[in-house]
Design a protein around this motif. Sequence first.
Motif, PDB file in Angstrom:
ATOM      1  N   HIS A 188     -17.066 -25.773  29.289  1.00  0.00           N
ATOM      2  CA  HIS A 188     -16.411 -25.199  28.105  1.00  0.00           C
ATOM      3  C   HIS A 188     -16.746 -26.022  26.858  1.00  0.00           C
ATOM      4  O   HIS A 188     -17.129 -25.466  25.820  1.00  0.00           O
ATOM      5  CB  HIS A 188     -14.899 -25.171  28.331  1.00  0.00           C
ATOM      6  N   VAL A 189     -16.643 -27.330  26.956  1.00  0.00           N
ATOM      7  CA  VAL A 189     -16.945 -28.200  25.819  1.00  0.00           C
ATOM      8  C   VAL A 189     -18.426 -28.108  25.452  1.00  0.00           C
ATOM      9  O   VAL A 189     -18.787 -28.009  24.272  1.00  0.00           O
ATOM     10  CB  VAL A 189     -16.552 -29.650  26.149  1.00  0.00           C
ATOM     11  N   ILE A 190     -19.293 -28.111  26.472  1.00  0.00           N
ATOM     12  CA  ILE A 190     -20.736 -28.048  26.202  1.00  0.00           C
ATOM     13  C   ILE A 190     -21.108 -26.749  25.500  1.00  0.00           C
ATOM     14  O   ILE A 190     -21.861 -26.741  24.512  1.00  0.00           O
ATOM     15  CB  ILE A 190     -21.519 -28.189  27.523  1.00  0.00           C
ATOM     16  N   LEU A 191     -20.571 -25.620  25.977  1.00  0.00           N
ATOM     17  CA  LEU A 191     -20.927 -24.326  25.403  1.00  0.00           C
ATOM     18  C   LEU A 191     -20.339 -24.153  24.007  1.00  0.00           C
ATOM     19  O   LEU A 191     -20.958 -23.508  23.148  1.00  0.00           O
ATOM     20  CB  LEU A 191     -20.457 -23.203  26.327  1.00  0.00           C
ATOM     21  N   VAL A 192     -19.158 -24.704  23.752  1.00  0.00           N
ATOM     22  CA  VAL A 192     -18.584 -24.635  22.408  1.00  0.00           C
ATOM     23  C   VAL A 192     -19.455 -25.398  21.427  1.00  0.00           C
ATOM     24  O   VAL A 192     -19.740 -24.924  20.320  1.00  0.00           O
ATOM     25  CB  VAL A 192     -17.143 -25.180  22.398  1.00  0.00           C
ATOM     26  N   LEU A 193     -19.901 -26.580  21.827  1.00  0.00           N
ATOM     27  CA  LEU A 193     -20.781 -27.359  20.959  1.00  0.00           C
ATOM     28  C   LEU A 193     -22.114 -26.642  20.756  1.00  0.00           C
ATOM     29  O   LEU A 193     -22.682 -26.672  19.651  1.00  0.00           O
ATOM     30  CB  LEU A 193     -21.015 -28.741  21.565  1.00  0.00           C
ATOM     31  N   ALA A 194     -22.607 -25.989  21.814  1.00  0.00           N
ATOM     32  CA  ALA A 194     -23.874 -25.260  21.691  1.00  0.00           C
ATOM     33  C   ALA A 194     -23.735 -24.046  20.780  1.00  0.00           C
ATOM     34  O   ALA A 194     -24.685 -23.656  20.095  1.00  0.00           O
ATOM     35  CB  ALA A 194     -24.359 -24.827  23.068  1.00  0.00           C
ATOM     36  N   ASP A 195     -22.548 -23.449  20.762  1.00  0.00           N
ATOM     37  CA  ASP A 195     -22.326 -22.247  19.966  1.00  0.00           C
ATOM     38  C   ASP A 195     -22.232 -22.543  18.480  1.00  0.00           C
ATOM     39  O   ASP A 195     -22.419 -21.665  17.655  1.00  0.00           O
ATOM     40  CB  ASP A 195     -21.054 -21.540  20.444  1.00  0.00           C
ATOM     41  N   GLY A 196     -21.911 -23.786  18.117  1.00  0.00           N
ATOM     42  CA  GLY A 196     -21.908 -24.152  16.711  1.00  0.00           C
ATOM     43  C   GLY A 196     -20.524 -24.452  16.150  1.00  0.00           C
ATOM     44  O   GLY A 196     -19.486 -24.243  16.779  1.00  0.00           O
ATOM     45  N   TRP A 197     -20.541 -24.945  14.917  1.00  0.00           N
ATOM     46  CA  TRP A 197     -19.323 -25.405  14.246  1.00  0.00           C
ATOM     47  C   TRP A 197     -18.315 -24.290  14.028  1.00  0.00           C
ATOM     48  O   TRP A 197     -17.101 -24.510  14.081  1.00  0.00           O
ATOM     49  CB  TRP A 197     -19.704 -26.047  12.919  1.00  0.00           C
ATOM     50  N   ASP A 198     -18.777 -23.082  13.796  1.00  0.00           N
ATOM     51  CA  ASP A 198     -17.864 -21.986  13.471  1.00  0.00           C
ATOM     52  C   ASP A 198     -16.883 -21.720  14.607  1.00  0.00           C
ATOM     53  O   ASP A 198     -15.707 -21.446  14.375  1.00  0.00           O
ATOM     54  CB  ASP A 198     -18.648 -20.714  13.154  1.00  0.00           C
ATOM     55  N   THR A 199     -17.355 -21.804  15.862  1.00  0.00           N
ATOM     56  CA  THR A 199     -16.480 -21.578  17.014  1.00  0.00           C
ATOM     57  C   THR A 199     -15.414 -22.662  17.120  1.00  0.00           C
ATOM     58  O   THR A 199     -14.238 -22.371  17.366  1.00  0.00           O
ATOM     59  CB  THR A 199     -17.314 -21.544  18.307  1.00  0.00           C
ATOM     60  N   LEU A 200     -15.812 -23.923  16.916  1.00  0.00           N
ATOM     61  CA  LEU A 200     -14.854 -25.028  16.970  1.00  0.00           C
ATOM     62  C   LEU A 200     -13.858 -24.939  15.819  1.00  0.00           C
ATOM     63  O   LEU A 200     -12.653 -25.155  16.001  1.00  0.00           O
ATOM     64  CB  LEU A 200     -15.611 -26.362  16.933  1.00  0.00           C
ATOM     65  N   ARG A 201     -14.349 -24.619  14.636  1.00  0.00           N
ATOM     66  CA  ARG A 201     -13.467 -24.516  13.474  1.00  0.00           C
ATOM     67  C   ARG A 201     -12.417 -23.437  13.666  1.00  0.00           C
ATOM     68  O   ARG A 201     -11.266 -23.591  13.259  1.00  0.00           O
ATOM     69  CB  ARG A 201     -14.302 -24.211  12.225  1.00  0.00           C
ATOM     70  N   ALA A 202     -12.798 -22.333  14.317  1.00  0.00           N
ATOM     71  CA  ALA A 202     -11.847 -21.241  14.526  1.00  0.00           C
ATOM     72  C   ALA A 202     -10.645 -21.687  15.348  1.00  0.00           C
ATOM     73  O   ALA A 202      -9.529 -21.208  15.139  1.00  0.00           O
ATOM     74  CB  ALA A 202     -12.551 -20.069  15.213  1.00  0.00           C
ATOM     75  N   MET A 203     -10.845 -22.619  16.301  1.00  0.00           N
ATOM     76  CA  MET A 203      -9.730 -23.101  17.099  1.00  0.00           C
ATOM     77  C   MET A 203      -8.929 -24.179  16.375  1.00  0.00           C
ATOM     78  O   MET A 203      -7.839 -24.545  16.805  1.00  0.00           O
ATOM     79  CB  MET A 203     -10.237 -23.627  18.445  1.00  0.00           C
ATOM     80  N   ILE A 204      -9.445 -24.676  15.259  1.00  0.00           N
ATOM     81  CA  ILE A 204      -8.718 -25.664  14.464  1.00  0.00           C
ATOM     82  C   ILE A 204      -7.918 -24.992  13.348  1.00  0.00           C
ATOM     83  O   ILE A 204      -6.719 -25.255  13.192  1.00  0.00           O
ATOM     84  CB  ILE A 204      -9.694 -26.697  13.863  1.00  0.00           C
TER      85      ILE A 204
END
Length: 285
Positions: free
Chosen positions: A252-268
Amino acid sequence: MQLRLQKVNPSASLPHEPSSASTPLVQPGVLVVKRHHVLVRCSHWLNIPLLLGLILSGISIYWSSPIYQHKPDPNTGNFDVAADIGIWICAHVHGQHHYASPPDWIYNHMSLGPGMLALALRIHWLCAYLFMLNGTVYVAGLALGGGWRSLLPRRTDLFDALRMLRYYLGVPFAKLTHREWLHPHFSTKYNALQRAAYFSIPVAGFLSVATGWAIHKPMQLHWLAALFGGFDVARVWHFWLMWLFIFFVVPHVILVLADGWDTLRAMIVGWSTKVDRSEVIENES
């Protein structure tokens, strides 16, 4: 979850206006998508320390009565499979040959340590109660924001999952060969693999709680223990559900990082700008 796409008006923001992490930056032609309810985001991040506490304390509890045992070793008297692994590591891994207690290697490195049953039980149940409360908050966030709709299986999930699997397997080779590797397009919030994973985790959480109570109160909740095949089998369920969480978190962490900043930002912050369609869509899931 109800998702709204909002057209950004370039004249709605002046250059001198300050921007914040919780407010979408205004750019001409960019559409903003509301993705995650605040309760979902808070409970998501709280799960990290709670699961860590549950796993570390849980393995220390396991030390006192291992599920997987064999006949005592004639030389060492050991009967614990985890201790066998520790002994093998100390015998074959460079730098571990002089480790003080090889049977305790796993427990010393992956838990609170051996011989800490009382403390481990207290920490485990503290984290367990907080985990149950946090799960309730998460479900409330899914209900209030409508995010539960995006987790429901679709008829096309099998085909879409194969497309995504092909994409994920091809990404490393595309990076190495400097080839373009296009991400499959989906109109839904999650792709099929994400949906299967995110749907399974709440189910696993519920089963972890149920098996935990079956182990904790096997006499008072004998009917619950019986549902899982008895006390010993409920312990097996509980043990492997822990590994399910571990096997989920790492990719999950690896794929989120691979998907880019926008995906991580959405959960923040809860919103995303990774949309370039010109229409406004309500209740997209």
